[in-house]
Scaffold this motif. Sequence first.
Motif, PDB file in Angstrom:
ATOM      1  N   PHE A 202      -6.867  11.433 -20.395  1.00  9.85           N
ATOM      2  CA  PHE A 202      -5.819  12.344 -20.825  1.00  9.85           C
ATOM      3  C   PHE A 202      -4.596  11.637 -21.374  1.00  9.85           C
ATOM      4  O   PHE A 202      -3.796  12.266 -22.077  1.00  9.85           O
ATOM      5  CB  PHE A 202      -5.399  13.243 -19.655  1.00  9.85           C
ATOM      6  N   THR A 203      -4.380  10.383 -21.024  1.00 12.95           N
ATOM      7  CA  THR A 203      -3.184   9.684 -21.485  1.00 12.95           C
ATOM      8  C   THR A 203      -3.462   8.197 -21.585  1.00 12.95           C
ATOM      9  O   THR A 203      -4.278   7.653 -20.833  1.00 12.95           O
ATOM     10  CB  THR A 203      -2.000   9.937 -20.536  1.00 12.95           C
ATOM     11  N   ASP A 204      -2.758   7.553 -22.534  1.00 11.88           N
ATOM     12  CA  ASP A 204      -2.774   6.097 -22.615  1.00 11.88           C
ATOM     13  C   ASP A 204      -1.371   5.531 -22.408  1.00 11.88           C
ATOM     14  O   ASP A 204      -1.086   4.399 -22.781  1.00 11.88           O
ATOM     15  CB  ASP A 204      -3.329   5.638 -23.966  1.00 11.88           C
ATOM     16  N   CYS A 205      -0.499   6.357 -21.814  1.00 12.39           N
ATOM     17  CA  CYS A 205       0.867   5.914 -21.529  1.00 12.39           C
ATOM     18  C   CYS A 205       0.824   4.790 -20.501  1.00 12.39           C
ATOM     19  O   CYS A 205       0.348   4.963 -19.381  1.00 12.39           O
ATOM     20  CB  CYS A 205       1.694   7.092 -21.008  1.00 12.39           C
ATOM     21  N   ARG A 206       1.348   3.641 -20.869  1.00  8.94           N
ATOM     22  CA  ARG A 206       1.200   2.439 -20.039  1.00  8.94           C
ATOM     23  C   ARG A 206       1.907   2.564 -18.699  1.00  8.94           C
ATOM     24  O   ARG A 206       1.367   2.162 -17.668  1.00  8.94           O
ATOM     25  CB  ARG A 206       1.719   1.212 -20.795  1.00  8.94           C
ATOM     26  N   TRP A 207       3.117   3.127 -18.687  1.00  7.55           N
ATOM     27  CA  TRP A 207       3.845   3.172 -17.415  1.00  7.55           C
ATOM     28  C   TRP A 207       3.254   4.220 -16.477  1.00  7.55           C
ATOM     29  O   TRP A 207       3.287   4.043 -15.257  1.00  7.55           O
ATOM     30  CB  TRP A 207       5.330   3.389 -17.641  1.00  7.55           C
ATOM     31  N   VAL A 208       2.697   5.294 -17.019  1.00  2.00           N
ATOM     32  CA  VAL A 208       2.034   6.281 -16.173  1.00  2.00           C
ATOM     33  C   VAL A 208       0.813   5.662 -15.495  1.00  2.00           C
ATOM     34  O   VAL A 208       0.612   5.782 -14.280  1.00  2.00           O
ATOM     35  CB  VAL A 208       1.638   7.515 -17.004  1.00  2.00           C
ATOM     36  N   LEU A 209      -0.023   4.979 -16.270  1.00  2.00           N
ATOM     37  CA  LEU A 209      -1.205   4.333 -15.705  1.00  2.00           C
ATOM     38  C   LEU A 209      -0.825   3.239 -14.721  1.00  2.00           C
ATOM     39  O   LEU A 209      -1.471   3.070 -13.678  1.00  2.00           O
ATOM     40  CB  LEU A 209      -2.063   3.764 -16.829  1.00  2.00           C
ATOM     41  N   LEU A 210       0.226   2.492 -15.039  1.00  2.00           N
ATOM     42  CA  LEU A 210       0.651   1.390 -14.171  1.00  2.00           C
ATOM     43  C   LEU A 210       1.062   1.903 -12.798  1.00  2.00           C
ATOM     44  O   LEU A 210       0.604   1.390 -11.759  1.00  2.00           O
ATOM     45  CB  LEU A 210       1.805   0.635 -14.824  1.00  2.00           C
ATOM     46  N   TYR A 211       1.911   2.917 -12.765  1.00  2.00           N
ATOM     47  CA  TYR A 211       2.438   3.378 -11.485  1.00  2.00           C
ATOM     48  C   TYR A 211       1.408   4.170 -10.697  1.00  2.00           C
ATOM     49  O   TYR A 211       1.394   4.107  -9.458  1.00  2.00           O
ATOM     50  CB  TYR A 211       3.715   4.180 -11.700  1.00  2.00           C
ATOM     51  N   ILE A 212       0.533   4.911 -11.364  1.00  2.00           N
ATOM     52  CA  ILE A 212      -0.529   5.605 -10.636  1.00  2.00           C
ATOM     53  C   ILE A 212      -1.436   4.592  -9.941  1.00  2.00           C
ATOM     54  O   ILE A 212      -1.824   4.773  -8.778  1.00  2.00           O
ATOM     55  CB  ILE A 212      -1.329   6.509 -11.585  1.00  2.00           C
ATOM     56  N   GLU A 213      -1.757   3.517 -10.628  1.00  2.00           N
ATOM     57  CA  GLU A 213      -2.597   2.489 -10.002  1.00  2.00           C
ATOM     58  C   GLU A 213      -1.903   1.852  -8.807  1.00  2.00           C
ATOM     59  O   GLU A 213      -2.535   1.575  -7.781  1.00  2.00           O
ATOM     60  CB  GLU A 213      -2.958   1.427 -11.034  1.00  2.00           C
ATOM     61  N   ARG A 214      -0.603   1.626  -8.909  1.00  2.00           N
ATOM     62  CA  ARG A 214       0.130   1.045  -7.780  1.00  2.00           C
ATOM     63  C   ARG A 214       0.188   2.005  -6.605  1.00  2.00           C
ATOM     64  O   ARG A 214       0.087   1.578  -5.445  1.00  2.00           O
ATOM     65  CB  ARG A 214       1.544   0.655  -8.231  1.00  2.00           C
ATOM     66  N   TRP A 215       0.353   3.296  -6.874  1.00  2.00           N
ATOM     67  CA  TRP A 215       0.383   4.259  -5.768  1.00  2.00           C
ATOM     68  C   TRP A 215      -0.977   4.366  -5.087  1.00  2.00           C
ATOM     69  O   TRP A 215      -1.048   4.531  -3.875  1.00  2.00           O
ATOM     70  CB  TRP A 215       0.830   5.627  -6.279  1.00  2.00           C
ATOM     71  N   LEU A 216      -2.034   4.279  -5.861  1.00  2.00           N
ATOM     72  CA  LEU A 216      -3.357   4.341  -5.251  1.00  2.00           C
ATOM     73  C   LEU A 216      -3.600   3.162  -4.320  1.00  2.00           C
ATOM     74  O   LEU A 216      -4.261   3.297  -3.288  1.00  2.00           O
ATOM     75  CB  LEU A 216      -4.432   4.378  -6.344  1.00  2.00           C
ATOM     76  N   LYS A 217      -3.083   2.002  -4.674  1.00  2.00           N
ATOM     77  CA  LYS A 217      -3.322   0.797  -3.890  1.00  2.00           C
ATOM     78  C   LYS A 217      -2.262   0.536  -2.825  1.00  2.00           C
ATOM     79  O   LYS A 217      -2.361  -0.445  -2.079  1.00  2.00           O
ATOM     80  CB  LYS A 217      -3.394  -0.414  -4.818  1.00  2.00           C
ATOM     81  N   ALA A 218      -1.250   1.384  -2.746  1.00  2.00           N
ATOM     82  CA  ALA A 218      -0.171   1.159  -1.781  1.00  2.00           C
ATOM     83  C   ALA A 218      -0.707   1.258  -0.352  1.00  2.00           C
ATOM     84  O   ALA A 218      -1.419   2.199  -0.014  1.00  2.00           O
ATOM     85  CB  ALA A 218       0.944   2.182  -1.986  1.00  2.00           C
ATOM     86  N   PRO A 219      -0.394   0.273   0.515  1.00  2.00           N
ATOM     87  CA  PRO A 219      -0.863   0.336   1.915  1.00  2.00           C
ATOM     88  C   PRO A 219      -0.128   1.410   2.702  1.00  2.00           C
ATOM     89  O   PRO A 219       0.957   1.856   2.324  1.00  2.00           O
ATOM     90  CB  PRO A 219      -0.551  -1.063   2.451  1.00  2.00           C
ATOM     91  N   ALA A 220      -0.751   1.832   3.794  1.00  2.00           N
ATOM     92  CA  ALA A 220      -0.192   2.874   4.656  1.00  2.00           C
ATOM     93  C   ALA A 220       0.140   2.278   6.015  1.00  2.00           C
ATOM     94  O   ALA A 220      -0.487   1.315   6.463  1.00  2.00           O
ATOM     95  CB  ALA A 220      -1.168   4.029   4.813  1.00  2.00           C
ATOM     96  N   GLN A 221       1.135   2.852   6.664  1.00  2.00           N
ATOM     97  CA  GLN A 221       1.569   2.397   7.985  1.00  2.00           C
ATOM     98  C   GLN A 221       1.617   3.588   8.931  1.00  2.00           C
ATOM     99  O   GLN A 221       2.265   4.594   8.651  1.00  2.00           O
ATOM    100  CB  GLN A 221       2.946   1.734   7.905  1.00  2.00           C
ATOM    101  N   SER A 222       0.931   3.476  10.055  1.00  2.00           N
ATOM    102  CA  SER A 222       0.942   4.533  11.062  1.00  2.00           C
ATOM    103  C   SER A 222       2.181   4.402  11.940  1.00  2.00           C
ATOM    104  O   SER A 222       2.940   3.428  11.836  1.00  2.00           O
ATOM    105  CB  SER A 222      -0.327   4.465  11.911  1.00  2.00           C
ATOM    106  N   ASP A 223       2.383   5.371  12.821  1.00  2.00           N
ATOM    107  CA  ASP A 223       3.586   5.364  13.659  1.00  2.00           C
ATOM    108  C   ASP A 223       3.610   4.194  14.629  1.00  2.00           C
ATOM    109  O   ASP A 223       4.686   3.781  15.087  1.00  2.00           O
ATOM    110  CB  ASP A 223       3.675   6.685  14.430  1.00  2.00           C
ATOM    111  N   ASP A 224       2.436   3.637  14.981  1.00  2.00           N
ATOM    112  CA  ASP A 224       2.417   2.488  15.874  1.00  2.00           C
ATOM    113  C   ASP A 224       2.540   1.161  15.136  1.00  2.00           C
ATOM    114  O   ASP A 224       2.428   0.095  15.750  1.00  2.00           O
ATOM    115  CB  ASP A 224       1.130   2.497  16.713  1.00  2.00           C
TER     116      ASP A 224
END
Length: 460
Positions: A202-224
């Motif tokens: 749907f898009t070839d916008c570089r910054w949209v693709l860049l940040y979506i990829e970073r959000w997908l790979k962002a680690p998660a931290q639980s309450d502990d």
Amino acid sequence: MKVPRRVRGTEQPVVTEKSTKADGVKGLRHPALVAGQPCKREESVNQAKPFTISKQLVWEAYKRVKANQGTAGVDAESVEQFERKLKDNLYKIWNRMSSGTYFPPLVRTVAIPKKDGGERMLGIPTVADRIAQTVVAMYLEPWVEPHFHPDSYGYRPKKSALQAVGVARDRCWRFDWVIDLDLRGFFDNLDHALTMRAVGKFTDCRWVLLYIERWLKAPAQSDDGTLTAGAKGTPQGGVISPLLANIFLHLAFDDWMRQAHPAVPFERYADDVIAHCVSEEQAQVVKRSIEARLKRCKLELHPDKTKIVYCKDDDRRGWYPNEKFDFLGYTFRPRRSKNRWGKCFINFSPAVSNQAATKMRQAMRRWRLHLRSDKALDDLARMWNPVLGGWINYYGKFYKSALYPVFRHLNRTLTWWARRKFKRLRHHQRRAEHWLGGVARREPGMFAHWQLLSLKPTAG
């Protein structure tokens, strides 16, 4: 004619109809950049940035996040705390996103109970990250929305869950069989590579693709404090996650169904899907076909929750093991109804599910109304009418009489309140019911549920 001298650095050339490929716009002006504002470039300092992101877009994203509120992320910063340095915080988001140096922080994960007894992990980004995700979502949504299937109802403008329930009801009257599809752990098992390929359609916008990829790979931290690497999935609770889910399932399911099974209508709300068939044999074939398709997309159907349901009514009198299913808080099953002439018949219709009714009763118990003897009755009505009205507007749309037992429970609670409030009613249950009925007769609009005729307490 004398031309006035321009002040250097103040020019703001108008964005043309043909935008650059780096903007991700192919021959059209982007709606997010022109809505309510003249479509102009930022000041000349922006031209040093590799990505052109409007400051107005960041501001609009902040207003959406503020309207939705929400809890704090891993940095424990609330929306109110973020606003203490609002100008600096918003500039920081814009500056980092425009320069390509924005990296999402850890995502806070919280376990919430599921109706089957398990747990679902809810991802909560920080306030700043929610604003950044909203920027991308607001930019991308106008381009993908026109391509979505008309029977996709989840997280879309001018679409609602009630519309999906209404369409499902009408189709259950016309089709004898339903495939109730349950995707096992959809948000947790979403493949990152396939998701990026889907967004790239749907898009070839570089910054949209860049940040979506970073959000997908962002680690998660639980309450502990436990960290989990983002190998697959997208946080259920992130602003960008619903849009990514719609993009992925549009290509993996909606568009594929339109080509592979054009005679099988369906309703999809995020990962909740209902498909309609004319026979049990067709339902079995379509179910196996969908299962194979999702397997190629690295998803799977839940073996216990996915089922084929017979839509039984007066004209369809067969007997089968599955004759009801739940969809978006409603239970579809055979129910007694009346036609226009007052004659009763059995109809396959939706009504509030038992799980939803139980949650409403639990919420009422948490209010502890019978202990609020320091409040007047109209004070209690003002406190809880917004919630009651929301329940009635959603669950009362179809077969509203199924709500009556829930609200009769509330009337009994109000009777207990009256017995604690007034000494003359303390030991007289019937007298308290008579008093509450008199109030309902004089002021039927005080409580939202009293406006339903059958829910007004009797006055003796």
